[in-house]
Structure formats: structure tokens, C-alpha cells
Design a protein around this motif. Structure first.
Motif, PDB file in Angstrom:
ATOM      1  N   ALA A 602       0.831  -1.205   0.000  1.00  0.00           N
ATOM      2  CA  ALA A 602       0.000   0.000   0.000  1.00  0.00           C
ATOM      3  C   ALA A 602       0.866   1.255   0.000  1.00  0.00           C
ATOM      4  N   GLY A 603       1.991   1.200   0.705  1.00  0.00           N
ATOM      5  CA  GLY A 603       2.913   2.332   0.706  1.00  0.00           C
ATOM      6  C   GLY A 603       3.536   2.569  -0.659  1.00  0.00           C
ATOM      7  N   LEU A 604       3.900   1.473  -1.351  1.00  0.00           N
ATOM      8  CA  LEU A 604       4.456   1.611  -2.703  1.00  0.00           C
ATOM      9  C   LEU A 604       3.477   2.344  -3.626  1.00  0.00           C
ATOM     10  N   ILE A 605       2.204   1.965  -3.534  1.00  0.00           N
ATOM     11  CA  ILE A 605       1.173   2.605  -4.367  1.00  0.00           C
ATOM     12  C   ILE A 605       1.026   4.072  -4.005  1.00  0.00           C
ATOM     13  N   THR A 606       0.881   4.333  -2.711  1.00  0.00           N
ATOM     14  CA  THR A 606       0.636   5.707  -2.265  1.00  0.00           C
ATOM     15  C   THR A 606       1.828   6.609  -2.566  1.00  0.00           C
ATOM     16  N   GLY A 607       3.052   6.114  -2.297  1.00  0.00           N
ATOM     17  CA  GLY A 607       4.243   6.916  -2.550  1.00  0.00           C
ATOM     18  C   GLY A 607       4.415   7.257  -4.014  1.00  0.00           C
ATOM     19  N   GLU A 608       4.274   6.241  -4.892  1.00  0.00           N
ATOM     20  CA  GLU A 608       4.421   6.491  -6.327  1.00  0.00           C
ATOM     21  C   GLU A 608       3.337   7.429  -6.840  1.00  0.00           C
ATOM     22  N   ALA A 609       2.103   7.204  -6.395  1.00  0.00           N
ATOM     23  CA  ALA A 609       0.983   8.010  -6.894  1.00  0.00           C
ATOM     24  C   ALA A 609       1.097   9.459  -6.440  1.00  0.00           C
TER      25      ALA A 609
END
Length: 661
Positions: A602-609
């Protein structure tokens, strides 16, 4: 909170906080934090949805952030944290409803930009209607049928465990890595964001590609190997079977490269296989839940009748919804501005009224479908785009039959679909949150109020975020020089369907082929269900793969493989254990590890987005030029491949950290 510790239910069917307990739920800090997270996670999912065509549920990250923040206050409690994630997840779900439909108006040239008030009102009204439509279904789908609602159950478990430290660290670590990866890719342009190739093979073409995005890996990890495999299978059917057959059988225009040729065939022809599959999948979802739809409404009316016979003190706190008479009045009031928007855009009062009636009927049916399907497969796998395509197709055919032409018809159909899509997206999310609340012992009407607050907060930022991304990257076929546009696959499909019906040039042969594929998948899934197989084939997962660019499907599949490998690692360790104590400890470590992996993903998604949105600001300020671009992206994709392999390794290691213990 401690004073109620001894009252908590220990039986499986009892809520964590019993109905007799009275904990503070809605507070000023919970409202402010819920609004902030709704805006933040909603904006992140706008980017992810436009890039990948898939959004993921934000309830678990929101719950972890809430626990980490509210831990600083001594009197915070689990129900307050639940209220925060309820509001926060509304923004994420609303983003799906908006980005699947509203960009189609810009893609078709109906709008030249994202009109703020129209976009905001459509999103807010659609979301509010979605909340209201699903409130009457809560007793039937959650208390009586007891559907699984997997993400709601997972969120409740995270809330109960309350492991703020490890959870927050995993989420933050993933966010930093995702942001740095995006900075190197889209910011500094140190490598190409896609590794792909296409080769001529015996008069046809072979294409393969991987999008070098940690967010897509994370999507695959979250949805799991079953769904990720089906998305990949759908992509393989289109890109490895349908496109080569079409290229071998037809004379095609000259293109600069085989990659361009492959994408030309996909965008103009074979992606309509996905349209047919999505329409069939949406109709199948309606057929599947026809019984629960009616029983839910009947149960709600009966509950309302019983509540009139009882005083408010006789109705348990954990069974109190927003009164149904208030819902009816609110629905009537919400229709007024919606009709005015339709009149403003189509400039015909009778047509606007007809559109409102169509929207109301489709909105209720598909909100109910979404609520039911979320209970089976979760919000992330919910068939929102499928039912929306079905809505737009049937609305377009109906409007065409009423004599509407190409000047106003596509806009009218898309506006009906936009409200229905927002309502359906929120409907599924609402039920997931109410399931979490049912498990932890929340008060339903308070959650429903926070859902409405989250919807309105998220709606306020949809248009600015869309405008920023459009100016910085381009959306669909609208490109910005030097930037790779966000694919917006669902919106392109919605636009193509609406325009194709009125222009009478839809490639029906491909749509029919998609329907045939969907029927075959449905039959296969029914056989698997009869055999009680663990691997299932929900048709809409295959349909998603059919219309996604293949480089997205392969990355999602890689993420699913990591999740499966982590689970296999724990199962192998578990086989060597004998005692019940060891087995219980192993299961605890497995759940803890997978939860850390989930939060890291979830962090990977949020950080990239979020960094993708932040990078859009200097690009817009420099009129479409990326001031951070080092100009090295033409050199190679290998730096991105190596770094993505490291991300895969970290995700696996984090998920299996305690496998040996």
C-alpha cells in the motif's frame, strides 16, 4: 477505553466492542483526519486508476495511519480509528467512479478541460446516492447473509491488533521507496518506464512488455495470485492470441515500429473484446445477486416497521442506521441539482428528466450489485467498470432509439454512466466499512455520516487533480510532448462505446467475441465452484486483462507471484511443525508477515501516486516541459529492471521475515 476491556466479546459472532458499551466515535480530530486522508488517498487513486486502470482499497492504510496519529492522544479508541478509515476510504472509492468516466468527456472533446463545478457535483451526488442506496441493504447483506467482505474483515483485524509501530513503518517504508522510484523514472527520467519489444513472426507479430512500476507490483500483491493470474490470462488472450491473428489476417497501415503496429491494432480493434466481456460480466453479476437484491430491500422495510414499534432505546446501538425516511427525502433533494446539471449540458428538459430516471434505476441496481459483489471478492476486485460499461451501452442504445444524435448523445450517456459509476463504487466501499464496523462494534449511522463526509471531501479535489494530470502528462490519446500519457483505459473504453453507438461504427464482431470469451469463463467458474476448487475465475478479472495494455497485466502478475511465494514459504515451514502451540505461532507469523507485506505494498502505491501528482506541478508550471529531466531515458530500461527486482525481493523478504521462527 480500558474500562470497557472486560466487556469485549470473545465469541466469534460478538462484536469486539459490545453494543452495551458507549465509546466516543465521531470527534473533531477524527473528522479532520478522515477528511485529510480522503483527499490524500483519493488523489493517489486518481493517478493509479488513470495509469493502470485498477484502483485498490485504502481502508487498511487509512486505519494504520489513523492509529499512528491518534495514538498521540490518550483517550483515542478503536471505534474512533474505524470512523477515520470509513471517511478516508470514501475518497479512494470515489476516485474510481470519477476516473472511469469523467475523462471520457475530455477524450471525446465534449469538454476541453475538467469543469470544476460539474465534475464536483456529479462526483458528490453520485457518491451520496451510493451511500443512501446501500444503507437499506446493510441488515440483509451483513447481519443476515453474513457475506465475507474480505477487505472489511482484514481492516477490522488490523484495527483489533492495533500494531501501530510495525504497521506504520512498513507503510512509510513502502511510501518512500515508491516515491523515490517515481522520481527516478518520471522525474529525472533515468530509465525508460516500460521494457517492451515486438518482433515479426511468420507474417504476424509477437509482443511482450513489463511496466517498471512498483505500484503495479503492489496491486498484484494485494489482489493475490488468483486475480492477478486472471488479469494476465485476459491480457494473454488479447495480446498473444487475438492481435497476432488479426495482424496475420489483415492488411495494416505502415507504422514506425512493430510496437506501434501492435498498439494500433489493440486500440482500434481488439480492446473491444474487453468491452464485450465487461458487458457480459456486468449482466452476470446482476443475475447472480437477483435474490439478495429483493430480500435486502424487504429486510430493510421490515426493520423500519419494527423500529417504529420500538423506542430508540430498544434498538441496539450496533443496529441503528440512518432512518429510511430521511434517506428517501435526501434522495429526492439530491435529484434536483442532478437534473439541473443534465439540463445545463443537454439543453432539453424532457431528456434531462429521462436521464435522471435512467440514472436512478441503474444507480440502485448497480449500487446493490456492487455492495453484494464486494462481499464476495472485495472492493479492489469489484465489477464497477463492468456495470458502468453496461450502463453506458444500454443508455446509449436507448437514447439513440429516442432519436438523439451524435452532438449530445455521447455526453448524455456518459453523464448517466458517471453518476452510476460513482454510486456503485461508493456502494461497495460503504458495505466494506460497515462490515468492519459490524466486527469491531461500531454504530452504523455514525459510519454512514462519515461516509458522506468523506465523499464530499474527496469530490472537492477530483477536478483539480484531473486538471493537473491532464496538463502535465496527458490522458489517453491527449498527449503532452515529452511525457508518456496516462492510459486511462476505462475512460477510453467508455468514450469509444458511447461514441461508437451514436456513430453506428462499433466493431460488433469484437464485442461479440468478448461476450463469447466471458461466457466461456463463466462456465469454467461454475464448474470450479461445483468442485469447490480454491482457484476461481471471476469473469470481470479476465475482462480487465482483456482491455489493459499487456505491460500492465504482466507487472500485476509479478506482484501476485510474490504474494503466492510468500504464502508457500509459510506453508512449507508449517509442514514440519507438530504441536498446536507451534502451529498457532506459525499462523500468527504468517498473518503478521502478510499484513506487513500488504502495508508495504500500500505504501508503494501511495508513494508512487502522490509523487506522480507532485511531479505534475513543475511540469505544468514549465508549460509541459519536465525541468527535472536528465535526458537519459533513451539509454536503457535496465536500471529500472534492476531496481524493480530489488523491490520484489524486499516485498518477499518483508512478507516472510518470521517464516523460520
Amino acid at each position: 477505553m480500558a474500562m470497557h476491556q472486560h466487556d469485549r466479546g470473545h465469541h466469534k459472532n460478538e462484536p469486539y466492542i459490545p453494543a452495551s458499551a458507549s465509546l466516543t466515535e465521531i470527534t473533531v480530530r477524527a473528522i479532520l483526519l478522515g477528511i485529510s486522508l480522503s483527499i490524500l488517498l483519493g488523489a493517489a487513486n486518481v493517478y493509479l486508476g488513470l495509469k493502470a486502470g485498477i484502483t485498490v482499497a485504502a481502508s487498511i492504510p487509512a486505519a494504520v495511519v489513523s492509529m499512528a496519529v491518534l495514538k498521540m492522544f490518550k483517550n483515542s479508541n478503536i471505534l474512533e480509528n474505524n470512523i477515520v478509515q470509513t471517511a478516508a476510504s470514501a475518497g479512494e472509492s470515489l476516485a474510481a467512479g470519477v476516473i472511469f468516466t469523467i475523462p471520457a468527456l475530455v477524450i471525446l472533446g465534449i469538454w476541453d478541460s475538467f469543469h470544476y463545478w460539474e465534475t464536483t457535483l456529479i462526483a458528490a451526488l453520485g457518491g451520496v446516492i451510493g451511500v443512501f442506496f446501500t444503507v437499506p441493504l446493510r441488515r440483509s447483506l451483513i447481519e443476515q447473509n453474513k457475506l465475507q467482505y474480505p477487505e472489511g474483515v482484514a481492516t477490522a483485524e488490523v484495527l483489533k491488533v492495533g500494531d501501530q509501530g510495525a504497521g506504520a513503518k512498513s507503510l512509510l517504508g513502502g511510501g518512500i521507496i515508491g516515491a523515490l522510484f517515481k522520481l527516478g523514472d518520471s522525474g529525472f527520467r533515468l530509465w525508460t518506464g516500460i521494457w517492451e519489444f515486438a518482433k515479426p513472426v511468420q507474417g504476424s507479430v509477437f509482443y511482450f512488455g513489463i511496466n517498471l512500476s512498483p505500484a503495479l507490483i503492489a496491486v498484484g500483491y494485494i489482489v493475490g495470485l488468483n486475480i492477478a493470474t486472471l488479469v494476465f490470462i485476459g491480457g494473454a488472450i488479447n495480446w498473444l492470441v487475438a492481435i497476432p491473428i488479426y495482424v496475420a489476417s489483415n492488411e495494416l497501415p505502415e507504422k514506425e515500429s512493430m510496437i506501434d503496429l501492435t498498439y494500433h491494432v489493440w486500440s482500434t480493434k481488439t480492446r473491444y473484446i474487453g468491452v464485450g466481456a465487461m458487458v457480459a460480466g456486468g449482466l452476470w453479476a446482476l443475475i447472480q445477486m437477483r435474490g439478495s437484491l429483493f430480500t435486502g430491500v424487504i429486510a430493510s422495510m421490515e426493520a423500519y416497521r419494527q423500529s417504529k414499534l420500538k423506542s430508540s432505546d430498544q434498538v441496539m446501538r450496533t443496529s441503528r442506521d440512518i432512518p429510511i425516511q430521511w434517506i428517501g427525502l435526501a434522495l429526492l433533494f439530491s435529484l434536483v441539482p442532478l437534473v439541473l446539471i443534465y439540463i445545463y449540458i443537454v439543453e432539453q428538459v424532457p431528456l434531462a428528466l429521462g436521464m435522471a430516471v435512467m440514472m436512478l434505476i441503474a444507480g440502485f441496481l448497480f449500487s446493490a450489485i456492487s455492495a453484494y459483489m464486494a462481499g464476495l471478492v472485495g472492493s479492489s476486485n469489484n465489477p464497477v467498470s463492468g456495470v458502468t460499461i453496461a450502463t453506458i451501452l444500454f443508455a446509449s442504445l436507448l437514447l439513440l432509439g429516442l432519436g438523439m444524435g451524435t452532438s449530445k448523445g455521447p455526453a448524455a450517456a456518459l453523464l448517466i454512466g458517471a453518476v452510476v459509476c460513482c454510486a456503485a463504487a461508493i456502494g461497495g466501499d460503504n458495505m466494506q466499512d460497515l462490515k468492519s464496523g459490524y466486527i469491531v462494534g461500531a454504530t452504523p449511522w455514525k459510519q454512514q455520516i462519515m461516509q458522506l463526509i468523506g465523499v464530499i471531501a474527496g469530490a472537492l479535489v477530483m477536478a483539480p487533480v484531473l486538471t493537473l494530470l491532464l496538463k502535465a502528462y496527458g490522458i489517453g490519446p491527449i498527449t503532452v510532448e515529452g511525457q508518456k500519457p496516462l492510459a486511462a483505459p476505462q475512460s477510453e473504453l467508455m468514450a469509444s462505446v458511447a461514441q461508437g453507438v451514436f456513430a453506428k461504427n462499433l466493431p460488433w464482431n469484437f464485442i461479440i467475441a468478448g461476450i463469447a470469451v466471458a461466457i466461456a469463463v463463466i462456465i469454467a467458474d461454475l464448474i470450479l465452484a461445483a468442485k469447490k476448487a480454491s482457484f476461481r475465475m471471476p469473469v470481470l478479472a479476465v475482462a480487465v486483462g482483456l482491455y489493459l495494455p499487456f505491460e500492465l497485466s504482466t507487472s500485476i502478475f509479478l506482484g501476485g507471484l510474490v504474494a503466492a511465494a510468500a504464502g508457500l514459504c509459510f506453508r512449507r515451514r508449517r509442514r514440519n511443525l507438530q504441536s498446536n502451540i507451534e502451529l498457532t505461532a506459525a499462523d500468527h507469523h504468517r498473518d503478521s508477515g502478510m499484513r506487513r507485506g500488504l502495508l508495504f505494498a500500500a505504501g508503494l502505491i501511495t508513494g508512487e501516486a502522490l509523487l506522480g501528482i507532485l511531479l505534475a506541478i513543475p511540469i505544468v508550471l514549465y508549460k509541459g516541459i519536465n525541468p527535472l529531466d536528465f535526458g537519459l531515458s533513451s539509454l536503457s530500461a535496465w536500471p529500472g529492471i534492476i531496481l524493480l527486482a530489488i523491490v520484489l525481493y524486499l516485498l518477499y523478504q518483508l512478507s516472510t521475515k518470521h517464516a523460520k521462527e
